[in-house]
Design an enzyme around this catalytic site. Structure first.
Site, short mmCIF file in Angstrom:
data_model
loop_
_atom_site.label_atom_id
_atom_site.label_comp_id
_atom_site.label_asym_id
_atom_site.label_seq_id
_atom_site.Cartn_x
_atom_site.Cartn_y
_atom_site.Cartn_z
N LYS A 149 2.23 -3.65 6.60
CA LYS A 149 2.78 -3.64 5.40
C LYS A 149 4.34 -3.35 5.09
O LYS A 149 5.01 -4.03 4.24
CB LYS A 149 2.03 -2.58 4.46
CG LYS A 149 0.43 -2.75 4.47
CD LYS A 149 0.10 -4.04 3.41
CE LYS A 149 -1.52 -4.24 3.49
NZ LYS A 149 -1.62 -5.51 3.00
N SER B 3 0.77 -1.23 0.06
CA SER B 3 -0.06 0.13 0.01
C SER B 3 0.71 1.11 -0.09
O SER B 3 1.98 1.21 0.64
CB SER B 3 -0.77 -0.03 1.10
OG SER B 3 -1.28 1.33 1.43
N TYR C 87 -1.47 -0.47 10.98
CA TYR C 87 -1.75 -1.10 9.70
C TYR C 87 -0.76 -0.94 8.55
O TYR C 87 -0.06 -1.59 8.08
CB TYR C 87 -3.00 -0.43 9.15
CG TYR C 87 -3.40 -0.86 7.76
CD1 TYR C 87 -3.54 -2.02 7.05
CD2 TYR C 87 -3.14 0.37 6.67
CE1 TYR C 87 -3.57 -2.24 5.71
CE2 TYR C 87 -3.24 0.10 5.25
CZ TYR C 87 -3.53 -1.24 4.89
OH TYR C 87 -3.66 -1.37 3.45
#
Ligand code: UFG
Length: 360
Positions: free
Chosen positions: A152, A124, A148
């Protein structure tokens, strides 16, 4: 030889499955339906006219994963499965590290055991943190600002270490900007749980009358109209990017990161206006405080994906809004309502598919 798609029932996963099947790939899908519905798998089959094996399981479940690898000849893995809500990741960080980081480690261990070393990973643009340096190239400094994002970033680093330790791995890290839109058919699209966190599903639920009004998070950013600017990318373009990455890793070893965006930024107000035009509905909104952690402007430099993958996005914001609107109008309750209605009217093809899907 098949492509294993983890999280294949989800928003980006389902669109990628459709493009893979259309391109003639064999696929095997696994999903635990934590943030997706079985109905999306039936619709993939309906759109493509093809069946595929499906396992309802968690990638954290080593035994089940072993079964998938032993029962199928897997050539490469596209790994979508993971948790993706920024706010939720702040409340339950351990679940995010467990699902995303540990899940990927378990998947890679299994791939290694079976000698499968081709991986496309769903990363992302969040790995660039809240940078205001645009356009963002793959060399822009990395740094996540929430759990989050850190999952990643950690996974990207783990995959680099893995490739460093064994040069026979071929890995593509696809850094998505803001995926929106839906399949042209209006049969698959984004189906968020509860009230959407993201702009596009929120706008479309206001347009369809499910939500009253949009809150715009800040109008005092240093942007063209004061609202946040993002690089929205049509989910079908994004899906095509995965096919290009898959082709690439077949011929090139090592790890490479690619930005998948359009290279253009649009403001919140521009998106609202476009959606109003396309839908013919008015989108009432209120300007509220900035949302913590939001950057003012974020858009990609897409040169690397264009030059090295031979990929670029072709769909603009008009098509993004049109396709989102078609999906939202046809499925006001997402997949859940439709799946009830569909029980009685399922075509014979889909009946067969149901049997084949639930092989675990
Ligand atoms: N916005 C609103 N109101 C809303 C929702 C969003 O004004 O109700 C604004 C945001 O402030 C931002 C823009 O709309 O300016 C886009 O917001 P989204 O939540 O749709 O998307 P983000 O850019 O914040 O987040 C996306 C992905 C995340 C990812 C992040 C960084 O959804 O998963 O990009 O790459 F972490």
């Amino acid at each position: 030889m098949a492509i294993l798609v983890t999280g294949g029932a989800g928003y980006i996963g389902s669109h990628t499955c459709v493009e893979l099947l259309n391109e003639g790939y064999e696929i095997v899908v696994v999903d635990n339906f934590s943030n997706s519905k079985p109905e999306s798998l039936k619709r993939i089959s309906e759109i493509t006219g093809k069946l595929f094996p499906f396992y309802q399981m968690d990638v954290l479940d080593k035994k089940a994963l072993d079964q998938v690898f032993s029962e199928n000849t897997i050539e490469a893995v596209i790994h979508f499965a993971g948790s993706k809500a920024v706010g939720e990741s702040v409340s339950i960080p351990l679940a995010y590290y467990q699902n995303n980081v540990i899940g990927t480690v378990i998947l890679c261990e299994m791939m290694k055991n079976y000698g499968v070393k081709n991986l496309v990973f769903s990363s992302s643009a969040t790995v660039y943190g809240a940078t205001d340096q645009v356009p963002i190239t793959e060399d822009t400094m990395l740094g996540a600002v929430n759990p989050y994002g850190r999952t990643k970033l950690m996974i990207e680093e783990i995959l680099r270490d893995l490739s460093e330790s064994d040069e026979t791995w071929s890995i593509a890290l696809l850094r998505y900007f803001n995926p929106v839109g839906a399949h042209r058919s209006g049969r698959i699209g984004e189906d968020p749980n509860g009230i959407p966190n993201n702009l596009m599903p929120y706008i479309s639920q206001v347009a369809v009358g499910k939500l009253e009004s949009l809150n715009i998070f800040g109008s005092d950013y240093p942007t063209k109209d004061g609202t946040g600017v993002r690089d929205y990318i049509h989910v079908v373009d994004l899906a095509m990017g995965h096919l290009k990455a898959l082709e690439k890793i077949r011929s090139k070893r090592g790890v490479d990161a690619y930005n998948l965006g359009t290279g253009s930024g649009y403001s919140v107000l521009e998106m609202v206006e476009e959606f109003e035009q396309v839908s013919g509905q008015s989108i009432p909104y209120t300007i509220v405080e900035r949302r913590a952690g939001d950057a003012a402007i974020c858009y990609a430099d897409v040169t690397k994906a264009r030059n090295e993958l031979g990929w670029s996005a072709t769909r603009g914001i008009h098509e993004m809004c049109e396709d989102t609107w078609r999906w939202q109008q046809n499925n006001p309750e997402g997949y859940s309502e439709e799946s009830k209605i569909k029980q009685e009217t399922r075509s014979p093809v889909l009946k067969t598919a149901v049997g084949l899907f639930m092989s675990h």
